[in-house]
Design an enzyme around this catalytic site. Structure first.
Site, PDB file in Angstrom:
ATOM      1  N   HIS A 111       0.922  -1.206   0.131  1.00 25.80           N
ATOM      2  CA  HIS A 111      -0.008  -0.025   0.065  1.00 25.80           C
ATOM      3  C   HIS A 111       0.643   1.436  -0.208  1.00 25.80           C
ATOM      4  CE1 HIS A 111      -3.302  -2.572   0.616  1.00 25.80           C
ATOM      5  NE2 HIS A 111      -2.827  -3.157   1.801  1.00 25.80           N
TER       6      HIS A 111
HETATM    7  O1  RIB Z   1      -4.784   0.495   4.583  1.00 23.73           O
HETATM    8  C1  RIB Z   1      -3.331   0.375   4.448  1.00 23.73           C
HETATM    9  C2  RIB Z   1      -2.716   1.562   5.235  1.00 23.73           C
HETATM   10  O2  RIB Z   1      -2.872   1.476   6.551  1.00 23.73           O
HETATM   11  C3  RIB Z   1      -1.024   1.394   5.393  1.00 23.73           C
HETATM   12  O3  RIB Z   1      -0.533   2.735   5.399  1.00 23.73           O
HETATM   13  C4  RIB Z   1      -0.733   0.674   6.107  1.00 23.73           C
HETATM   14  O4  RIB Z   1       0.628   1.126   6.568  1.00 23.73           O
HETATM   15  C5  RIB Z   1      -1.841   1.003   7.178  1.00 23.73           C
HETATM   16  O5  RIB Z   1      -1.142   2.137   7.772  1.00 23.73           O
END
Ligand code: RIB
Ligand code: CA
Length: 299
Positions: free
Chosen positions: A234
């Site tokens: 992500h």
């Molecule tokens: O949904 C994914 C996000 O939430 C990313 O930034 C992960 O590190 C968590 O913080």
């Protein structure tokens, strides 16, 4: 090479944050002015320590700051199931993080006010609490912010923390709403695109075979991360966009973030050519993973 982009990275490391930080440090296109930490995946103290661990691994000296320990209104709910109890999933050499010389919010304010003639990019990888607080305390910082690029949201309403909300926006929906209502130019990397970057075992084994300390740590962290979530990278996506935007397609929209009820944290797009938000839509996943492997190999 074009002049590097001055960036502040706000983060809650977190295994995918860790990969994003390593990618940023490995990329000469980015001049990382500072790392501001925030509570999210883990409590603030752990987030701040993890940023120091990753800076040691990368062999960098970037200043690191401790930020908000709680969301603006909601109680903090961390994600030990995904990132492990200490947030990086693997063991690290003993190290102490020094006292933070200033608060993350104050660092963001100071840098934005000092960069009115050469505005900085804010790269947000966790809940948006620090930036929201900076905007509340000092609205004129907007003149020193070129753009806010962030990982967050789920435009197809398939959340990862509630049925409709992504973790960063769900954790602090009030902060997310404040940032999206600020009028700042935003580039958003939602789950719709980051879910396209799940790492395959073959890619992970190729990283492991590079046999450098950084690649070994990346292999071990992602092996833990992948077992828990399937492994969508992500946070690294938005850093890759800063380096190689051609790997992505994007569309403009306005986004409203819901702040109450069972849809809190939901990001609702209104697609329009003059939208304030540029939302990433698709990624060339092979190209992204090749960029990532090549950059971390060189760290
Ligand atoms: O949904 C994914 C996000 O939430 C990313 O930034 C992960 O590190 C968590 O913080
Ligand atoms: Ca994160």
């Amino acid at each position: 090479m074009a002049k590097s982009l001055s960036v502040i990275i706000d983060t809650d490391p977190g295994i995918d944050d860790a990969i994003a930080l390593l990618l940023a440090w490995a990329s000469p296109e980015l001049n990382v002015l500072g790392i501001t930490t925030v509570a999210g995946n883990v409590e603030l103290e752990q987030s701040y320590l993890n940023a120091h661990r990753l800076r040691w691994l990368a062999g960098r000296r970037t200043p690191i700051y401790a930020g908000c320990p709680e969301p603006i209104l909601k109680p903090l709910k961390v994600t030990h199931t995904i990132h492990g109890r200490d947030g990086l999933g693997i063991s690290w050499p003993e190290m102490e993080a020094p006292e933070s010389s200033t608060h993350s919010v104050d660092f963001i304010i100071e840098q934005a006010l000092n960069h009115k003639n050469s505005p900085v990019t804010l790269c947000m990888l966790g809940p948006l609490t620090n930036l929201a607080m900076a905007l509340i305390l000092c609205p004129e910082i907007k003149e020193g912010i070129k753009q806010v690029v962030l990982m967050g949201g789920a435009l197809d309403n398939k959340g990862n923390t509630s049925p409709v909300a992504e973790f960063n926006f769900f954790t602090d929906p009030h902060a997310a709403a404040r940032v999206f209502d600020s009028g700042l130019p935003i580039v958003m990397s939602p789950l719709d695109v980051t879910r396209q970057t799940e790492v395959a075992e073959t890619w992970l084994n190729a990283v492991q075979s590079l046999d450098t300390p950084v690649c070994k740590a990346v292999y071990e962290m992602l092996s833990v991360y992948r077992s828990g979530t399937g492994g969508g990278l992500h946070d690294p996506c938005i850093v890759a966009w800063l380096i190689s935007p051609e790997l992505f397609t994007a569309k403009r929209c306005d986004v409203k973030v819901k702040v109450c009820g069972d849809r809190e944290g939901q990001s609702v797009p209104e697609w329009k050519d003059d939208g304030q938000v540029l939302s990433l839509i698709n990624v060339n996943a092979d190209g992204f993973l090749t960029l990532l492997k090549n950059r971390i190999q060189a760290l």
